[in-house]
Design a protein around this motif. Structure first.
Motif, PDB file in Angstrom:
ATOM      1  N   THR A 169       1.552   4.298   1.171  1.00  8.70           N
ATOM      2  CA  THR A 169       0.933   3.193   1.412  1.00  8.70           C
ATOM      3  C   THR A 169      -0.224   2.917   2.413  1.00  8.70           C
ATOM      4  O   THR A 169      -1.158   2.148   1.936  1.00  8.70           O
ATOM      5  N   ILE A 170      -0.276   3.609   3.278  1.00  3.24           N
ATOM      6  CA  ILE A 170      -1.448   3.681   4.119  1.00  3.24           C
ATOM      7  C   ILE A 170      -2.699   3.908   3.705  1.00  3.24           C
ATOM      8  O   ILE A 170      -3.882   3.271   3.706  1.00  3.24           O
ATOM      9  N   CYS A 171      -2.546   5.042   3.118  1.00  6.13           N
ATOM     10  CA  CYS A 171      -3.784   5.767   2.219  1.00  6.13           C
ATOM     11  C   CYS A 171      -4.307   4.529   1.087  1.00  6.13           C
ATOM     12  O   CYS A 171      -5.579   4.278   1.021  1.00  6.13           O
ATOM     13  N   MET A 172      -3.255   4.117   0.440  1.00  8.48           N
ATOM     14  CA  MET A 172      -3.744   3.185  -0.659  1.00  8.48           C
ATOM     15  C   MET A 172      -4.302   1.759   0.010  1.00  8.48           C
ATOM     16  O   MET A 172      -5.328   1.131  -0.601  1.00  8.48           O
ATOM     17  N   ASP A 173      -3.614   1.322   0.920  1.00  7.97           N
ATOM     18  CA  ASP A 173      -4.232  -0.016   1.636  1.00  7.97           C
ATOM     19  C   ASP A 173      -5.739   0.136   2.193  1.00  7.97           C
ATOM     20  O   ASP A 173      -6.484  -0.603   2.025  1.00  7.97           O
ATOM     21  N   GLN A 174      -6.016   1.439   2.700  1.00  7.74           N
ATOM     22  CA  GLN A 174      -7.554   1.646   3.189  1.00  7.74           C
ATOM     23  C   GLN A 174      -8.365   1.630   1.976  1.00  7.74           C
ATOM     24  O   GLN A 174      -9.344   1.079   2.074  1.00  7.74           O
ATOM     25  N   GLU A 175      -7.889   2.128   0.950  1.00 11.95           N
ATOM     26  CA  GLU A 175      -8.821   1.832  -0.555  1.00 11.95           C
ATOM     27  C   GLU A 175      -8.758   0.689  -1.040  1.00 11.95           C
ATOM     28  O   GLU A 175      -9.644   0.210  -1.486  1.00 11.95           O
ATOM     29  N   PHE A 176      -7.403   0.144  -1.315  1.00 13.19           N
ATOM     30  CA  PHE A 176      -7.208  -1.104  -2.022  1.00 13.19           C
ATOM     31  C   PHE A 176      -7.804  -2.370  -1.396  1.00 13.19           C
ATOM     32  O   PHE A 176      -8.235  -3.137  -2.076  1.00 13.19           O
TER      33      PHE A 176
END
Length: 236
Positions: A169-176
């Motif tokens: 979730t953290i990784c996706m948040d930083q991208e999305f």
């Protein structure tokens, strides 16, 4: 119609209650279930604005099933709720089988990855697109490290899988966030009838109601990334 929502693990428990909440509040719902029987039951209950997807998030081919079903009815998804999950079994290290941890990682982490990949093109067309990953307080490294649950004997595999999901979730948040897609992890609360019911204080339908109201009124610019709807922010 208020929007389109994809909900995994939708044939029972929290997922089923979320389908009820969103449908009754004028959303078009795409419930993801694993069997034709579950899909037929949902179609019998909802004769409009409900289009079940039969797929297994553990398998790569779920992506095509998700995309083909959604494509039949719309070109956009506004909300994805990754709710599908399974419990762990082993509470002592000597009894933990690697296959058990692998199985839960596949559902709770890779399953989320597959669903988001499948839905991405539809989310990019959505109005105020949001991804909600149903996590757990047991995936919080801070809470685990504080020994808050030291004597509770929760399973290894569930805690590991939810921690991995939180990192995803953290990784996706930083991208999305750069793409205008809001992503959050939530702890749904502790259910009175659930495996953590020693301190349970919520019926499943109550938790679904809290989650619906929070998602429906989300302020996407708020800083919280991991929260319990109706309660507040949790530490990663």
């Amino acid at each position: 119609m208020k929007g389109n929502v994809l909900i995994t693990g939708a044939n029972r428990g929290l997922g089923y209650e979320l389908v009820k909440c969103f449908h009754s509040n004028h959303y078009q719902v795409f419930p993801l279930v694993r069997s034709e029987e579950a899909a037929i039951d949902l179609m019998a209950e909802y004769n409009d604005r409900c289009y079940p997807i039969v797929a297994d998030v553990r398998l790569d081919d779920c992506k095509e099933s998700i995309q083909s079903t959604i494509r039949n009815f719309t070109d956009k998804i506004d909300i994805v709720i990754n709710n599908a999950g399974i419990p762990g079994r082993s509470r002592e290290l000597e009894k933990v089988e690697p296959e058990e941890i692998s199985e839960l990682l596949n559902v709770h982490c890779l399953g989320v990855l597959r669903v988001v990949q499948a839905a991405m093109a539809f989310l990019q067309n959505g109005d105020n697109p949001r991804i909600i990953n149903v996590s757990s307080r047991l995936g919080s490294l801070s809470k685990m490290a504080s020994a808050e649950f030291r004597n509770r004997k929760f399973t290894y595999s569930y805690r590991v899988a939810k921690a991995a999901q939180n990192m995803l979730t953290i990784c996706m948040d930083q991208e999305f966030s750069k793409k205008g897609i809001c992503i959050r992890a939530i702890h749904p609360g502790v259910f009175i009838s659930g495996p953590s019911s020693l301190d349970g204080d919520l019926e499943v339908h109550e938790a679904a109601g809290h989650i619906f109201r929070w998602i429906d009124g989300m302020e996407i610019n708020r800083s919280e990334r991991f929260i319990q709807p109706g309660v507040g922010e949790l530490p990663w």
